[in-house]
Design a protein around this motif. Sequence first.
Motif, PDB file in Angstrom:
ATOM      1  N   VAL A  31      -1.793  -7.855   3.982  1.00 22.98           N
ATOM      2  CA  VAL A  31      -1.342  -9.158   4.048  1.00 22.98           C
ATOM      3  C   VAL A  31      -0.113  -9.881   2.819  1.00 22.98           C
ATOM      4  O   VAL A  31      -0.828  -9.955   2.487  1.00 22.98           O
ATOM      5  CB  VAL A  31      -2.427  -9.650   4.509  1.00 22.98           C
ATOM      6  CG1 VAL A  31      -1.740 -11.690   4.967  1.00 22.98           C
ATOM      7  CG2 VAL A  31      -3.651  -9.712   6.183  1.00 22.98           C
ATOM      8  N   LYS A  32       0.837 -10.642   4.124  1.00 26.25           N
ATOM      9  CA  LYS A  32       1.885 -10.493   2.869  1.00 26.25           C
ATOM     10  C   LYS A  32       2.643 -11.702   3.154  1.00 26.25           C
ATOM     11  O   LYS A  32       2.646 -11.926   4.245  1.00 26.25           O
ATOM     12  CB  LYS A  32       3.241 -10.027   3.004  1.00 26.25           C
ATOM     13  CG  LYS A  32       4.464 -10.074   1.974  1.00 26.25           C
ATOM     14  CD  LYS A  32       5.486  -9.034   2.184  1.00 26.25           C
ATOM     15  CE  LYS A  32       6.884  -9.334   1.402  1.00 26.25           C
ATOM     16  NZ  LYS A  32       7.238 -10.349   1.306  1.00 26.25           N
ATOM     17  N   GLY A  33       2.469 -12.824   2.476  1.00 23.04           N
ATOM     18  CA  GLY A  33       2.642 -14.441   2.294  1.00 23.04           C
ATOM     19  C   GLY A  33       1.525 -15.704   1.890  1.00 23.04           C
ATOM     20  O   GLY A  33       1.443 -16.031   2.825  1.00 23.04           O
ATOM     21  N   VAL A  34       1.052 -14.298   1.195  1.00 22.01           N
ATOM     22  CA  VAL A  34      -0.116 -15.373   1.129  1.00 22.01           C
ATOM     23  C   VAL A  34      -0.029 -16.411  -0.628  1.00 22.01           C
ATOM     24  O   VAL A  34       0.971 -16.249  -1.384  1.00 22.01           O
ATOM     25  CB  VAL A  34      -1.560 -14.540   0.555  1.00 22.01           C
ATOM     26  CG1 VAL A  34      -2.584 -15.288   0.775  1.00 22.01           C
ATOM     27  CG2 VAL A  34      -2.031 -13.564   1.761  1.00 22.01           C
ATOM     28  N   LEU A  35       0.033 -18.092  -0.297  1.00 22.84           N
ATOM     29  CA  LEU A  35       0.063 -19.175  -0.684  1.00 22.84           C
ATOM     30  C   LEU A  35      -1.132 -19.406  -1.453  1.00 22.84           C
ATOM     31  O   LEU A  35      -1.339 -20.349  -2.150  1.00 22.84           O
ATOM     32  CB  LEU A  35       1.330 -19.710  -1.034  1.00 22.84           C
ATOM     33  CG  LEU A  35       2.412 -19.249  -1.443  1.00 22.84           C
ATOM     34  CD1 LEU A  35       3.742 -19.534  -0.523  1.00 22.84           C
ATOM     35  CD2 LEU A  35       2.773 -18.577  -2.549  1.00 22.84           C
ATOM     36  N   ASP A  36      -2.233 -20.128  -0.488  1.00 24.94           N
ATOM     37  CA  ASP A  36      -3.168 -20.867  -0.733  1.00 24.94           C
ATOM     38  C   ASP A  36      -4.687 -20.052  -0.427  1.00 24.94           C
ATOM     39  O   ASP A  36      -5.063 -18.962  -0.382  1.00 24.94           O
ATOM     40  CB  ASP A  36      -3.788 -21.412   0.946  1.00 24.94           C
ATOM     41  CG  ASP A  36      -4.651 -22.296   1.273  1.00 24.94           C
ATOM     42  OD1 ASP A  36      -4.685 -23.304   0.980  1.00 24.94           O
ATOM     43  OD2 ASP A  36      -5.970 -21.961   1.489  1.00 24.94           O
ATOM     44  N   VAL A  37      -5.269 -20.689  -1.804  1.00 25.49           N
ATOM     45  CA  VAL A  37      -6.278 -19.557  -2.484  1.00 25.49           C
ATOM     46  C   VAL A  37      -7.753 -20.283  -1.146  1.00 25.49           C
ATOM     47  O   VAL A  37      -8.062 -18.125  -0.504  1.00 25.49           O
ATOM     48  CB  VAL A  37      -7.094 -20.514  -3.651  1.00 25.49           C
ATOM     49  CG1 VAL A  37      -8.283 -19.691  -3.923  1.00 25.49           C
ATOM     50  CG2 VAL A  37      -5.875 -20.369  -4.827  1.00 25.49           C
ATOM     51  N   GLU A  38      -8.149 -20.432  -0.116  1.00 28.57           N
ATOM     52  CA  GLU A  38      -8.952 -20.425   1.041  1.00 28.57           C
ATOM     53  C   GLU A  38      -8.576 -19.133   1.621  1.00 28.57           C
ATOM     54  O   GLU A  38      -9.706 -18.908   2.418  1.00 28.57           O
ATOM     55  CB  GLU A  38      -8.844 -22.117   0.866  1.00 28.57           C
ATOM     56  CG  GLU A  38     -10.236 -21.880   2.950  1.00 28.57           C
ATOM     57  CD  GLU A  38     -10.290 -23.241   3.388  1.00 28.57           C
ATOM     58  OE1 GLU A  38     -10.485 -23.375   4.586  1.00 28.57           O
ATOM     59  OE2 GLU A  38      -9.131 -24.033   2.407  1.00 28.57           O
ATOM     60  N   ASP A  39      -7.265 -18.872   2.241  1.00 28.83           N
ATOM     61  CA  ASP A  39      -7.507 -18.044   3.016  1.00 28.83           C
ATOM     62  C   ASP A  39      -6.901 -16.912   2.133  1.00 28.83           C
ATOM     63  O   ASP A  39      -7.305 -15.629   3.226  1.00 28.83           O
ATOM     64  CB  ASP A  39      -5.155 -18.545   3.300  1.00 28.83           C
ATOM     65  CG  ASP A  39      -4.728 -19.759   4.580  1.00 28.83           C
ATOM     66  OD1 ASP A  39      -5.718 -19.427   4.324  1.00 28.83           O
ATOM     67  OD2 ASP A  39      -3.573 -20.169   4.617  1.00 28.83           O
ATOM     68  N   ALA A  40      -6.620 -16.913   1.530  1.00 30.33           N
ATOM     69  CA  ALA A  40      -7.323 -15.398   0.400  1.00 30.33           C
ATOM     70  C   ALA A  40      -8.875 -15.450   0.526  1.00 30.33           C
ATOM     71  O   ALA A  40      -7.946 -13.659   0.830  1.00 30.33           O
ATOM     72  CB  ALA A  40      -6.703 -15.369  -0.811  1.00 30.33           C
ATOM     73  N   VAL A  41      -9.349 -16.302   0.466  1.00 27.40           N
ATOM     74  CA  VAL A  41     -10.633 -16.069   0.496  1.00 27.40           C
ATOM     75  C   VAL A  41     -10.893 -15.131   1.657  1.00 27.40           C
ATOM     76  O   VAL A  41     -12.358 -14.442   2.020  1.00 27.40           O
ATOM     77  CB  VAL A  41     -11.795 -16.907   0.201  1.00 27.40           C
ATOM     78  CG1 VAL A  41     -13.293 -16.587   0.183  1.00 27.40           C
ATOM     79  CG2 VAL A  41     -11.230 -16.884  -1.742  1.00 27.40           C
ATOM     80  N   ALA A  42     -10.633 -15.768   2.752  1.00 29.31           N
ATOM     81  CA  ALA A  42     -10.686 -15.554   3.789  1.00 29.31           C
ATOM     82  C   ALA A  42     -10.320 -14.355   4.443  1.00 29.31           C
ATOM     83  O   ALA A  42     -10.886 -13.212   5.554  1.00 29.31           O
ATOM     84  CB  ALA A  42     -10.097 -16.559   4.875  1.00 29.31           C
ATOM     85  N   LEU A  43      -9.351 -13.716   3.489  1.00 30.63           N
ATOM     86  CA  LEU A  43      -8.657 -12.724   4.555  1.00 30.63           C
ATOM     87  C   LEU A  43      -9.603 -11.254   3.779  1.00 30.63           C
ATOM     88  O   LEU A  43      -9.355 -10.247   4.060  1.00 30.63           O
ATOM     89  CB  LEU A  43      -7.248 -12.336   4.029  1.00 30.63           C
ATOM     90  CG  LEU A  43      -5.386 -13.335   4.607  1.00 30.63           C
ATOM     91  CD1 LEU A  43      -4.776 -12.983   3.687  1.00 30.63           C
ATOM     92  CD2 LEU A  43      -5.885 -12.379   5.981  1.00 30.63           C
ATOM     93  N   LYS A  44      -9.796 -11.260   2.359  1.00 33.81           N
ATOM     94  CA  LYS A  44     -10.748 -10.662   1.768  1.00 33.81           C
ATOM     95  C   LYS A  44     -11.848 -10.805   2.610  1.00 33.81           C
ATOM     96  O   LYS A  44     -12.156  -9.307   2.931  1.00 33.81           O
ATOM     97  CB  LYS A  44     -11.181 -11.003   0.721  1.00 33.81           C
ATOM     98  CG  LYS A  44     -11.991 -10.072   0.311  1.00 33.81           C
ATOM     99  CD  LYS A  44     -12.585 -10.634  -1.875  1.00 33.81           C
ATOM    100  CE  LYS A  44     -13.722 -10.057  -2.330  1.00 33.81           C
ATOM    101  NZ  LYS A  44     -13.415 -10.443  -3.986  1.00 33.81           N
ATOM    102  N   ALA A  45     -12.845 -11.467   3.380  1.00 34.82           N
ATOM    103  CA  ALA A  45     -13.647 -12.133   4.160  1.00 34.82           C
ATOM    104  C   ALA A  45     -13.751 -10.303   5.751  1.00 34.82           C
ATOM    105  O   ALA A  45     -14.229 -10.632   5.866  1.00 34.82           O
ATOM    106  CB  ALA A  45     -14.570 -13.045   4.163  1.00 34.82           C
TER     107      ALA A  45
END
Length: 370
Positions: free
Chosen positions: A244-258
Amino acid sequence: MSATAIHSAADARRLAKRRLPWMVFDYIDGSAGNETGAARNRTALDAYTLRPRILRDVSNRSLASTLFGEATQRPFGIAPMGMCNLSAPHADLMLARLAAKYQIPHGVSTVASTPMERIIEVAQGHAWFQLYFSGDNSGSFKLVARAKAAGYQTLVVTVDVPEVGRRPRELRHGFKMPFKIGPKQFVDFALHPRWSLTSLAAGKPQMANFEMDGYDFDRTESRARATWDTLAQLRDLWSGNLVVKGVLDVEDAVALKAAGVDAIQVSSHGARQLESAPSPFATLPAMRAALGPDYPILFDSGLRSGEDALKALDAGANFVFFGRILQFAMAAGGEAGLHKLWEVLSDELSIAMAQTGLRDLDSAGKISNA
Protein backbone atom coordinates in the motif's frame (compact mmCIF):
# COMPACT_ATOMS: atom_id res chain seq x y z
CA MET A 1 21.18 13.99 -26.81
CA SER A 2 23.23 15.05 -23.81
CA ALA A 3 23.82 11.95 -21.72
CA THR A 4 27.46 12.90 -21.23
CA ALA A 5 26.39 16.21 -19.64
CA ILE A 6 24.50 14.47 -16.83
CA HIS A 7 26.57 14.44 -13.65
CA SER A 8 23.70 14.82 -11.19
CA ALA A 9 19.92 14.77 -11.05
CA ALA A 10 20.03 18.57 -11.20
CA ASP A 11 21.82 18.37 -14.55
CA ALA A 12 19.13 16.04 -15.91
CA ARG A 13 16.38 18.39 -14.74
CA ARG A 14 18.09 21.46 -16.23
CA LEU A 15 18.49 19.79 -19.63
CA ALA A 16 14.95 18.41 -19.55
CA LYS A 17 13.52 21.85 -18.80
CA ARG A 18 15.22 23.18 -21.91
CA ARG A 19 13.96 20.40 -24.19
CA LEU A 20 10.45 19.58 -23.02
CA PRO A 21 7.39 21.68 -23.80
CA TRP A 22 6.52 23.83 -20.82
CA MET A 23 3.29 21.91 -20.33
CA VAL A 24 5.04 18.54 -20.17
CA PHE A 25 7.88 19.74 -17.95
CA ASP A 26 5.49 21.27 -15.45
CA TYR A 27 3.34 18.12 -15.46
CA ILE A 28 6.39 16.06 -14.47
CA ASP A 29 7.99 18.60 -12.15
CA GLY A 30 5.02 20.20 -10.45
CA SER A 31 3.61 19.69 -6.95
CA ALA A 32 0.39 20.58 -5.20
CA GLY A 33 -0.58 24.13 -4.27
CA ASN A 34 2.31 26.50 -3.72
CA GLU A 35 4.67 23.50 -3.60
CA THR A 36 5.60 24.01 0.05
CA GLY A 37 5.08 20.29 0.69
CA ALA A 38 7.88 19.41 -1.71
CA ALA A 39 10.10 22.07 -0.15
CA ARG A 40 9.37 20.78 3.37
CA ASN A 41 10.39 17.26 2.44
CA ARG A 42 13.54 18.54 0.75
CA THR A 43 14.39 20.53 3.88
CA ALA A 44 14.02 17.40 6.01
CA LEU A 45 16.32 15.44 3.70
CA ASP A 46 18.91 18.21 3.66
CA ALA A 47 18.89 18.52 7.45
CA TYR A 48 19.55 14.81 7.99
CA THR A 49 23.26 14.11 8.34
CA LEU A 50 25.26 10.90 8.15
CA ARG A 51 28.14 9.92 10.38
CA PRO A 52 31.52 9.85 8.59
CA ARG A 53 33.78 7.01 9.78
CA ILE A 54 37.50 6.63 9.09
CA LEU A 55 40.14 3.95 8.77
CA ARG A 56 37.80 1.13 7.88
CA ASP A 57 38.48 -1.21 5.00
CA VAL A 58 35.74 -0.26 2.57
CA SER A 59 37.66 -1.16 -0.57
CA ASN A 60 35.03 -3.73 -1.54
CA ARG A 61 31.45 -2.48 -1.37
CA SER A 62 28.18 -4.08 -2.43
CA LEU A 63 25.08 -2.14 -3.47
CA ALA A 64 22.99 -5.33 -3.52
CA SER A 65 19.82 -5.72 -1.54
CA THR A 66 16.84 -8.07 -1.21
CA LEU A 67 13.13 -7.39 -1.48
CA PHE A 68 10.39 -9.95 -0.84
CA GLY A 69 13.10 -12.60 -0.84
CA GLU A 70 14.42 -11.64 -4.27
CA ALA A 71 17.95 -10.36 -4.84
CA THR A 72 18.33 -6.90 -6.39
CA GLN A 73 21.50 -5.25 -7.65
CA ARG A 74 20.54 -1.91 -6.10
CA PRO A 75 18.56 -0.85 -3.00
CA PHE A 76 16.49 1.45 -5.19
CA GLY A 77 13.95 0.90 -7.94
CA ILE A 78 11.67 2.79 -10.32
CA ALA A 79 8.60 4.46 -8.84
CA PRO A 80 5.34 4.14 -10.78
CA MET A 81 4.89 7.21 -12.96
CA GLY A 82 2.03 7.93 -15.29
CA MET A 83 2.46 8.81 -18.96
CA CYS A 84 6.23 8.36 -18.97
CA ASN A 85 6.30 8.41 -22.75
CA LEU A 86 5.71 12.15 -22.55
CA SER A 87 9.32 12.50 -21.38
CA ALA A 88 10.69 10.57 -24.36
CA PRO A 89 9.24 8.15 -26.92
CA HIS A 90 9.17 4.59 -25.56
CA ALA A 91 10.31 5.74 -22.11
CA ASP A 92 8.31 2.94 -20.44
CA LEU A 93 10.38 0.35 -22.26
CA MET A 94 13.64 2.16 -21.46
CA LEU A 95 12.72 1.84 -17.78
CA ALA A 96 11.76 -1.81 -18.26
CA ARG A 97 15.14 -2.61 -19.80
CA LEU A 98 16.86 -0.83 -16.91
CA ALA A 99 14.86 -2.94 -14.45
CA ALA A 100 15.86 -6.12 -16.23
CA LYS A 101 19.54 -5.18 -16.26
CA TYR A 102 19.72 -4.37 -12.54
CA GLN A 103 17.04 -6.81 -11.34
CA ILE A 104 15.10 -4.06 -9.61
CA PRO A 105 11.34 -3.43 -9.54
CA HIS A 106 9.82 -1.23 -12.21
CA GLY A 107 6.60 0.25 -10.88
CA VAL A 108 4.12 0.11 -13.76
CA SER A 109 1.51 2.83 -13.36
CA THR A 110 -2.18 2.33 -13.96
CA VAL A 111 -1.83 5.26 -16.37
CA ALA A 112 1.29 3.97 -18.13
CA SER A 113 1.72 4.76 -21.81
CA THR A 114 2.50 1.12 -22.64
CA PRO A 115 0.37 -1.95 -21.90
CA MET A 116 1.28 -3.72 -18.67
CA GLU A 117 1.81 -7.00 -20.51
CA ARG A 118 4.50 -5.53 -22.75
CA ILE A 119 6.32 -3.84 -19.87
CA ILE A 120 6.66 -6.96 -17.70
CA GLU A 121 7.87 -8.90 -20.74
CA VAL A 122 10.63 -6.39 -21.50
CA ALA A 123 11.48 -6.09 -17.79
CA GLN A 124 11.96 -9.88 -17.71
CA GLY A 125 9.54 -10.14 -14.80
CA HIS A 126 11.04 -7.29 -12.76
CA ALA A 127 7.85 -5.23 -12.69
CA TRP A 128 5.19 -4.39 -10.13
CA PHE A 129 1.72 -3.20 -11.10
CA GLN A 130 0.46 -0.03 -9.43
CA LEU A 131 -3.30 0.26 -9.03
CA TYR A 132 -5.63 3.18 -8.45
CA PHE A 133 -9.05 2.52 -7.08
CA SER A 134 -11.48 4.48 -9.23
CA GLY A 135 -15.21 4.99 -9.51
CA ASP A 136 -17.08 1.98 -8.18
CA ASN A 137 -13.83 -0.06 -8.43
CA SER A 138 -15.23 -2.57 -10.94
CA GLY A 139 -12.73 -1.45 -13.56
CA SER A 140 -9.93 -1.50 -11.00
CA PHE A 141 -10.55 -5.15 -10.23
CA LYS A 142 -10.51 -5.93 -13.95
CA LEU A 143 -7.03 -4.44 -14.09
CA VAL A 144 -6.00 -6.63 -11.14
CA ALA A 145 -7.15 -9.71 -13.05
CA ARG A 146 -5.10 -8.57 -16.07
CA ALA A 147 -2.02 -8.03 -13.91
CA LYS A 148 -2.35 -11.50 -12.43
CA ALA A 149 -2.74 -13.04 -15.89
CA ALA A 150 0.32 -11.13 -17.13
CA GLY A 151 2.49 -12.63 -14.38
CA TYR A 152 2.81 -9.76 -11.92
CA GLN A 153 3.74 -10.99 -8.44
CA THR A 154 3.49 -7.67 -6.60
CA LEU A 155 0.57 -5.25 -6.59
CA VAL A 156 1.05 -1.68 -5.34
CA VAL A 157 -2.19 0.03 -4.33
CA THR A 158 -1.94 3.82 -4.25
CA VAL A 159 -4.34 5.18 -1.62
CA ASP A 160 -3.40 8.84 -1.23
CA VAL A 161 -5.46 10.17 -4.13
CA PRO A 162 -9.13 10.11 -3.10
CA GLU A 163 -9.32 13.24 -5.25
CA VAL A 164 -6.60 14.40 -7.65
CA GLY A 165 -4.59 17.21 -6.08
CA ARG A 166 -4.65 20.71 -7.54
CA ARG A 167 -1.35 21.42 -9.26
CA PRO A 168 -1.47 25.02 -10.49
CA ARG A 169 1.33 24.56 -13.00
CA GLU A 170 -0.75 21.92 -14.82
CA LEU A 171 -3.90 24.00 -14.61
CA ARG A 172 -2.24 27.07 -16.09
CA HIS A 173 -1.18 25.06 -19.14
CA GLY A 174 -4.54 23.36 -19.51
CA PHE A 175 -2.87 19.96 -19.19
CA LYS A 176 -5.26 17.10 -19.92
CA MET A 177 -4.94 13.49 -21.00
CA PRO A 178 -5.57 12.81 -23.76
CA PHE A 179 -4.14 16.10 -25.00
CA LYS A 180 -6.49 18.91 -25.86
CA ILE A 181 -4.65 21.02 -28.40
CA GLY A 182 -5.57 24.69 -28.33
CA PRO A 183 -3.63 27.80 -29.39
CA LYS A 184 -1.51 27.87 -26.22
CA GLN A 185 -0.51 24.21 -26.54
CA PHE A 186 0.18 24.60 -30.26
CA VAL A 187 2.62 27.44 -29.61
CA ASP A 188 4.26 25.45 -26.79
CA PHE A 189 4.83 22.44 -29.05
CA ALA A 190 6.01 24.59 -31.95
CA LEU A 191 8.68 26.17 -29.75
CA HIS A 192 9.97 22.71 -28.81
CA PRO A 193 10.25 21.08 -32.26
CA ARG A 194 12.65 18.30 -31.29
CA TRP A 195 10.21 16.91 -28.75
CA SER A 196 7.19 17.51 -30.95
CA LEU A 197 8.62 15.82 -34.04
CA THR A 198 9.99 12.79 -32.23
CA SER A 199 6.76 12.37 -30.28
CA LEU A 200 4.71 12.70 -33.45
CA ALA A 201 6.86 10.07 -35.18
CA ALA A 202 6.37 7.67 -32.26
CA GLY A 203 2.61 8.23 -32.03
CA LYS A 204 0.61 10.26 -29.55
CA PRO A 205 1.06 8.95 -25.98
CA GLN A 206 -1.99 7.10 -24.71
CA MET A 207 -3.12 5.62 -21.42
CA ALA A 208 -2.60 2.14 -22.80
CA ASN A 209 -3.99 0.02 -19.97
CA PHE A 210 -7.54 1.26 -20.57
CA GLU A 211 -7.83 0.05 -24.13
CA MET A 212 -10.05 -2.86 -23.07
CA ASP A 213 -13.75 -3.61 -23.14
CA GLY A 214 -15.84 -2.30 -20.29
CA TYR A 215 -13.36 0.24 -18.97
CA ASP A 216 -13.45 3.99 -19.46
CA PHE A 217 -10.85 5.75 -17.30
CA ASP A 218 -11.04 9.40 -16.32
CA ARG A 219 -7.82 10.72 -14.78
CA THR A 220 -9.78 13.25 -12.71
CA GLU A 221 -12.51 10.82 -11.59
CA SER A 222 -13.12 10.62 -7.87
CA ARG A 223 -11.39 7.77 -6.09
CA ALA A 224 -13.08 8.62 -2.82
CA ARG A 225 -15.26 5.51 -2.58
CA ALA A 226 -12.38 3.21 -1.61
CA THR A 227 -12.53 2.03 2.01
CA TRP A 228 -10.88 -0.50 4.27
CA ASP A 229 -13.50 -2.97 3.02
CA THR A 230 -12.29 -2.36 -0.53
CA LEU A 231 -8.77 -3.15 0.60
CA ALA A 232 -9.97 -6.34 2.29
CA GLN A 233 -11.63 -7.44 -0.96
CA LEU A 234 -8.38 -6.81 -2.79
CA ARG A 235 -6.37 -8.75 -0.21
CA ASP A 236 -8.70 -11.72 -0.68
CA LEU A 237 -8.38 -11.45 -4.46
CA TRP A 238 -4.61 -10.97 -4.68
CA SER A 239 -2.43 -13.86 -3.51
CA GLY A 240 0.87 -12.18 -4.31
CA ASN A 241 2.72 -9.41 -2.50
CA LEU A 242 0.44 -6.49 -1.63
CA VAL A 243 1.99 -3.06 -1.03
CA VAL A 244 0.00 0.00 0.00
CA LYS A 245 1.57 3.23 -1.26
CA GLY A 246 0.91 6.73 0.03
CA VAL A 247 1.07 6.08 3.77
CA LEU A 248 2.02 9.02 5.99
CA ASP A 249 0.19 8.29 9.25
CA VAL A 250 1.60 5.84 11.79
CA GLU A 251 -1.85 4.75 12.96
CA ASP A 252 -2.78 3.89 9.37
CA ALA A 253 0.49 2.01 8.92
CA VAL A 254 -0.16 -0.17 11.98
CA ALA A 255 -3.69 -0.89 10.75
CA LEU A 256 -2.38 -1.88 7.32
CA LYS A 257 0.05 -4.34 8.87
CA ALA A 258 -2.82 -5.84 10.88
CA ALA A 259 -4.91 -6.08 7.70
CA GLY A 260 -2.39 -8.40 6.08
CA VAL A 261 -0.66 -5.93 3.80
CA ASP A 262 2.85 -7.20 3.01
CA ALA A 263 4.59 -3.80 2.98
CA ILE A 264 3.82 -0.11 3.10
CA GLN A 265 5.31 2.58 0.92
CA VAL A 266 5.83 5.84 2.78
CA SER A 267 5.15 8.49 0.16
CA SER A 268 3.54 11.86 -0.43
CA HIS A 269 3.04 11.07 -4.12
CA GLY A 270 5.95 13.37 -4.85
CA ALA A 271 4.11 16.14 -2.93
CA ARG A 272 1.57 16.21 -5.78
CA GLN A 273 -1.59 15.70 -3.71
CA LEU A 274 -1.86 17.33 -0.25
CA GLU A 275 0.41 20.34 0.09
CA SER A 276 0.09 20.32 3.89
CA ALA A 277 1.04 16.66 4.31
CA PRO A 278 4.00 15.95 6.58
CA SER A 279 7.39 15.25 5.09
CA PRO A 280 7.43 11.55 4.22
CA PHE A 281 11.14 11.40 4.98
CA ALA A 282 10.57 12.87 8.46
CA THR A 283 7.97 10.17 9.23
CA LEU A 284 10.28 7.23 8.54
CA PRO A 285 11.77 6.80 12.06
CA ALA A 286 8.31 6.78 13.68
CA MET A 287 7.06 4.28 11.09
CA ARG A 288 9.96 1.96 11.81
CA ALA A 289 9.48 2.22 15.56
CA ALA A 290 5.76 1.43 15.28
CA LEU A 291 6.03 -1.43 12.78
CA GLY A 292 9.03 -3.21 14.29
CA PRO A 293 12.40 -4.11 12.82
CA ASP A 294 11.26 -6.78 10.35
CA TYR A 295 8.23 -5.30 8.58
CA PRO A 296 9.09 -4.03 5.07
CA ILE A 297 8.93 -0.26 4.69
CA LEU A 298 9.45 1.18 1.21
CA PHE A 299 9.99 4.85 0.48
CA ASP A 300 9.68 7.38 -2.31
CA SER A 301 9.27 11.16 -2.62
CA GLY A 302 11.89 13.81 -3.22
CA LEU A 303 14.97 11.62 -3.58
CA ARG A 304 17.56 13.31 -5.78
CA SER A 305 20.80 11.36 -5.24
CA GLY A 306 22.37 8.12 -4.10
CA GLU A 307 23.24 9.88 -0.87
CA ASP A 308 19.54 10.68 -0.39
CA ALA A 309 18.82 6.98 -0.86
CA LEU A 310 21.30 6.10 1.88
CA LYS A 311 19.67 8.64 4.19
CA ALA A 312 16.28 7.01 3.66
CA LEU A 313 17.69 3.54 4.28
CA ASP A 314 19.36 4.83 7.42
CA ALA A 315 16.15 6.49 8.62
CA GLY A 316 14.16 3.27 8.46
CA ALA A 317 13.36 2.23 4.89
CA ASN A 318 14.24 -1.20 3.50
CA PHE A 319 14.13 -0.11 -0.14
CA VAL A 320 13.57 3.18 -1.97
CA PHE A 321 12.30 4.37 -5.33
CA PHE A 322 13.33 7.19 -7.66
CA GLY A 323 10.70 8.90 -9.78
CA ARG A 324 10.66 12.10 -11.79
CA ILE A 325 14.44 12.47 -12.01
CA LEU A 326 14.47 9.36 -14.23
CA GLN A 327 12.01 11.05 -16.56
CA PHE A 328 14.25 14.10 -16.67
CA ALA A 329 17.21 11.91 -17.62
CA MET A 330 15.29 10.37 -20.51
CA ALA A 331 14.10 13.77 -21.68
CA ALA A 332 17.68 15.04 -21.56
CA GLY A 333 19.47 12.13 -23.14
CA GLY A 334 17.15 9.29 -24.08
CA GLU A 335 18.04 5.79 -22.96
CA ALA A 336 21.72 6.73 -22.69
CA GLY A 337 20.72 9.58 -20.37
CA LEU A 338 18.72 7.20 -18.19
CA HIS A 339 21.64 4.80 -17.82
CA LYS A 340 24.03 7.68 -17.19
CA LEU A 341 21.91 9.01 -14.33
CA TRP A 342 21.53 5.49 -12.92
CA GLU A 343 25.31 5.19 -12.88
CA VAL A 344 25.53 8.59 -11.17
CA LEU A 345 23.05 7.50 -8.48
CA SER A 346 24.94 4.24 -7.98
CA ASP A 347 28.27 6.04 -7.73
CA GLU A 348 26.86 8.58 -5.26
CA LEU A 349 25.57 5.76 -3.06
CA SER A 350 28.82 3.81 -3.23
CA ILE A 351 30.92 6.85 -2.30
CA ALA A 352 28.57 7.72 0.58
CA MET A 353 28.89 4.15 1.85
CA ALA A 354 32.68 4.44 1.78
CA GLN A 355 32.56 7.75 3.63
CA THR A 356 30.34 6.26 6.35
CA GLY A 357 32.30 3.03 6.73
CA LEU A 358 29.83 0.66 5.04
CA ARG A 359 30.82 -2.30 2.89
CA ASP A 360 27.22 -3.41 2.42
CA LEU A 361 23.77 -2.16 3.27
CA ASP A 362 23.07 -4.50 6.18
CA SER A 363 24.36 -1.87 8.60
CA ALA A 364 22.36 1.02 7.17
CA GLY A 365 20.29 2.40 9.99
CA LYS A 366 23.24 2.96 12.28
CA ILE A 367 25.13 5.75 10.57
CA SER A 368 23.20 8.94 11.18
CA ASN A 369 24.15 11.87 13.30
CA ALA A 370 20.45 12.66 13.75
